[in-house]
Scaffold this motif. Structure first.
Motif, PDB file in Angstrom:
ATOM      1  N   VAL A 110       0.781  -1.197  -0.298  1.00  0.00           N
ATOM      2  CA  VAL A 110      -0.169   0.305  -0.321  1.00  0.00           C
ATOM      3  C   VAL A 110       1.303   1.165   0.441  1.00  0.00           C
ATOM      4  O   VAL A 110       0.386   2.596  -0.793  1.00  0.00           O
ATOM      5  CB  VAL A 110      -0.853   0.109   1.114  1.00  0.00           C
ATOM      6  N   ARG A 111       1.835   0.999   1.052  1.00  0.00           N
ATOM      7  CA  ARG A 111       2.893   2.234   0.723  1.00  0.00           C
ATOM      8  C   ARG A 111       3.506   2.515  -0.403  1.00  0.00           C
ATOM      9  O   ARG A 111       3.226   3.660  -1.013  1.00  0.00           O
ATOM     10  CB  ARG A 111       3.909   2.015   2.037  1.00  0.00           C
ATOM     11  N   ALA A 112       4.067   1.713  -0.745  1.00  0.00           N
ATOM     12  CA  ALA A 112       4.629   1.785  -2.324  1.00  0.00           C
ATOM     13  C   ALA A 112       3.601   2.376  -3.764  1.00  0.00           C
ATOM     14  O   ALA A 112       3.871   2.944  -3.794  1.00  0.00           O
ATOM     15  CB  ALA A 112       4.684  -0.384  -2.836  1.00  0.00           C
ATOM     16  N   TYR A 113       3.141   1.597  -3.634  1.00  0.00           N
ATOM     17  CA  TYR A 113       1.508   2.491  -4.118  1.00  0.00           C
ATOM     18  C   TYR A 113       0.832   3.410  -4.212  1.00  0.00           C
ATOM     19  O   TYR A 113       0.834   4.185  -5.023  1.00  0.00           O
ATOM     20  CB  TYR A 113       0.142   1.459  -4.461  1.00  0.00           C
ATOM     21  N   ALA A 114       0.991   3.640  -2.881  1.00  0.00           N
ATOM     22  CA  ALA A 114       0.884   5.213  -2.727  1.00  0.00           C
ATOM     23  C   ALA A 114       1.581   6.293  -2.895  1.00  0.00           C
ATOM     24  O   ALA A 114       0.876   7.168  -3.657  1.00  0.00           O
ATOM     25  CB  ALA A 114       0.726   6.180  -1.130  1.00  0.00           C
ATOM     26  N   GLN A 115       2.938   5.815  -3.082  1.00  0.00           N
ATOM     27  CA  GLN A 115       4.185   6.230  -3.391  1.00  0.00           C
ATOM     28  C   GLN A 115       3.907   6.348  -4.607  1.00  0.00           C
ATOM     29  O   GLN A 115       4.671   7.745  -5.356  1.00  0.00           O
ATOM     30  CB  GLN A 115       5.569   5.514  -2.960  1.00  0.00           C
ATOM     31  N   THR A 116       3.664   5.711  -5.038  1.00  0.00           N
ATOM     32  CA  THR A 116       3.637   5.855  -7.349  1.00  0.00           C
ATOM     33  C   THR A 116       2.730   6.887  -7.342  1.00  0.00           C
ATOM     34  O   THR A 116       2.692   7.489  -8.111  1.00  0.00           O
ATOM     35  CB  THR A 116       3.418   3.966  -7.248  1.00  0.00           C
TER      36      THR A 116
END
Length: 173
Positions: A110-116
């Motif tokens: 989720v953090r990686a998706y949010a950063q993307t």
């Protein structure tokens, strides 16, 4: 002399004596047989008593064996129950670890998706700002109130034509 014939009487007495003697012999034989049967009965009864005593001992041993078996079974049930509780506890702990790892992995994704998504949004905003700047740069500096057309809302075909003759909308008057 009138009366009984002595030969017949003695013959009858002899026959009677023979019958009494035969009866005595049968009574003696019967008493011997009764004594033998009583001895046999006592022997059989003694054996029966021994078998009953042996049966009682066997019954006592069987009862003891069942009691011991029941104790062993109860102990085994306790051991199995204890082992099952331990295994269930281990399984629950393993489940907790798996769930925690899954939550960590999901959080990372989720953090990686949010950063993307944030980077894409910044790119879109930056691109939009660049477009706005370019549109602002295309405004003609000498014209007051000139607003650059909005490419999202304005269609250039809807713009009324400008007349140089001094008539029409937008003519100076």
């Amino acid at each position: 002399m009138r009366g009984l014939d002595a030969g017949e009487v003695y013959g009858y007495l002899d026959r009677l004596a023979d019958q009494v003697q035969a009866m005595d012999q049968e009574i003696g034989d019967s008493r011997s047989e009764i004594a033998r049967l009583q001895a046999e009965l006592q022997r059989v009864q003694g054996e029966l008593d021994q078998y009953e005593q042996a049966g009682d001992r066997v019954n006592e041993q069987v009862v003891q064996m069942f009691s011991q078996a029941q104790l062993v079974v109860e102990e085994m049930v306790q051991d199995v129950s204890r082992d099952a509780r331990e295994r269930i506890g281990q399984a629950r702990e393993h489940e907790r670890r798996i769930v925690a790892e899954a939550m960590d992995t999901a959080g990372q994704q989720v953090r990686a998706y949010a950063q993307t998504a944030q980077a894409q949004m910044q790119s879109i905003v930056s691109s939009f700002a660049t477009e706005v700047d370019q549109l602002a740069a295309t405004a003609q500096p000498g014209e007051p109130g000139h607003v650059a057309p909005d490419p999202l809302f304005d269609d250039p075909r809807d713009t009324p034509p400008r007349f140089r003759t001094g008539s029409g909308p937008g003519a100076a008057g």
